[in-house]
Design an enzyme around this catalytic site. Sequence first.
Site, mmCIF file in Angstrom:
data_model
loop_
_atom_site.group_PDB
_atom_site.id
_atom_site.type_symbol
_atom_site.label_atom_id
_atom_site.label_comp_id
_atom_site.label_asym_id
_atom_site.label_seq_id
_atom_site.Cartn_x
_atom_site.Cartn_y
_atom_site.Cartn_z
ATOM 1 N N ASP A 147 0.674 -1.597 -0.232
ATOM 2 C CA ASP A 147 -0.025 -0.199 0.072
ATOM 3 C C ASP A 147 0.967 1.143 0.260
ATOM 4 O O ASP A 147 2.515 1.654 1.230
ATOM 5 C CB ASP A 147 -1.024 -0.162 1.194
ATOM 6 N N THR A 183 -3.851 5.444 -3.953
ATOM 7 C CA THR A 183 -2.119 6.251 -3.445
ATOM 8 C C THR A 183 -1.258 6.115 -4.295
ATOM 9 O O THR A 183 0.231 7.148 -4.117
ATOM 10 C CB THR A 183 -1.803 5.623 -1.820
ATOM 11 N N THR A 184 -0.734 5.301 -4.957
ATOM 12 C CA THR A 184 0.664 4.171 -5.495
ATOM 13 C C THR A 184 0.794 4.995 -6.546
ATOM 14 O O THR A 184 1.628 5.976 -7.080
ATOM 15 C CB THR A 184 0.439 3.015 -6.004
ATOM 16 N N ASP A 243 -8.790 -0.565 2.111
ATOM 17 C CA ASP A 243 -9.014 0.220 1.170
ATOM 18 C C ASP A 243 -10.665 -0.670 0.070
ATOM 19 O O ASP A 243 -10.823 0.076 -0.151
ATOM 20 C CB ASP A 243 -8.155 0.126 0.603
#
Length: 555
Positions: A61, A94-95, A400
């Site tokens: 994550d 998020t990445t 998530d």
Amino acid sequence: MYRNPSAGALLGVTRLNGQDVRDQNVIAAMSIANIVRSSLGPLGLDKMMVDSIGEVTISNDGATILSLLNVENPAGRIFVELSQKQDKEVGDGTTSVVLIAAELLRRANELVKQKIHPTTIITGYRQACREATKFMAEQLSVKIDSLGRDALVNAAKTSMSSKIIADDADIFAPMTVDAMLSVKHQAEGSKSFKYPVKAVNVLKAHGKSARESVYLKGFALNCTVASQAMKTRIINPKIAILDMNLQKARMHLGVQILVDNPDALEEIRKRESEITLERIRKILAAGANVVLTTKGIDDLCLKAFVEAGAMAVRRCKKEDLRRLAKATGATMVTDLTSVDTGEEVFDASNLGTADEVVQERISDDELILIKGTKLVQTSSIILRGANDYMLDEMERAVHDVLSALKQVLESGSVVAGGGAVEVALSIYLENFATTLGSREQLAIAEFASALLVIPKTLAVNAAKDSTDLVAKLRAYHSAAQKAPAGDPKKALMHYGLDLTKGDARDNLRAGILEPTISKVRSLKSAYEAAVSLLRIDDSLQVAPEQKEETDPHGH
């Protein structure tokens, strides 16, 4: 003697300006992006972080990885905060937001080197971002009403495809969808429905496999009743939530009492026990028959609860009780002292209500379940796993997925995943750039190329030929955007990557769905982060003061 004129009044200050500071920011941004690059997508790899005390975290994550890094560079820190903001607001993506932001900044820097002013680039980027979000909302997004419950299950599967629970998606996807649908509630005076992620309590229990994880209706607490003699089931309970100690009231440290009569000492001891018993009687007199506290309950006082036919649970997590207070309408009480009179009172208005409180045995553990909370419906997921690292990563993955489902349910629209959106926007912006006769068209063209970093990275992480796949996708999307309405080629609009076969496919039909709002927000956040660093053309760093070391021995 030559003196640097720019250093005149700036003693002890390191100054970088112009191209040097931009290059430094780009290097910092790219090094942060390169850390998380290989963890993107369903076939991305995990990272193992070990902190200064040897605590191990294994995760893929983006926000978790970056939050554990000790980044000193200011530009690098902006990217870490960007990832955390995306995690907090959207919960997923998020990445990809870090990768897009770093790529936008790198390409902007190349344009500056070609003597194009940063303000022109910023204007172009702003225009590109506005057009991209508009095109996404109007052309690429699909309402979930037309797709039904399957769309939610598929959105959950897509979100967990890159997580540790991907292999068990057939169990976790319906479980998370049920959990989110069960906490649906309508705020007073509002027509829209809310789906609070915090109303789903995720518990972790060692042992068994991930497939034995269970979903329960009601709020589960990882505690048991304080005494075996207590009731384990109460219908229509009145719940008191306390953040105070119900143990024997001892004298404060530093208080001295001089006793000349041994009988008086016994009186003091009796009174110490009596103070706590009086408090408990006041709580029970207000009508409470379930008492939950974050602190301890004295064993001598348990008898009062047993005689009253009440349940008492001690050492509950404060965070859990806060959520429960919100769901049942209770008030968390930290002190019984009344503000007006100074006497200890417990008001019945502090009590919360539910349909039932019961202690149940789930697999190996005893749990307290609060069912049918009155204000906000609650549900719980109990995760099973082999060890702590696995359970922690599963908890992050479930969070998530729940966040992604919340976005889908509240916004009501999804887009095709697997790089479909990025390639479609890239083609659209390239065509849009050619319609402009100003310098901004260069910035918009670079914005379009920067978006391709997502499909390229997805393909590379899946050990496929990224150049070949991205070229094929671009051809499909170009044909789809040129086709008139009603043309069968319009269906190519939702084509994305199929990473297992190394080919392109219709990801909308294949069920690879992502929340539209997640894509829109990540695009806007990436643009804002890149622009905030592009505006910087001067960096002044004050050197820390050197403290003289004094010898403690006076040598």
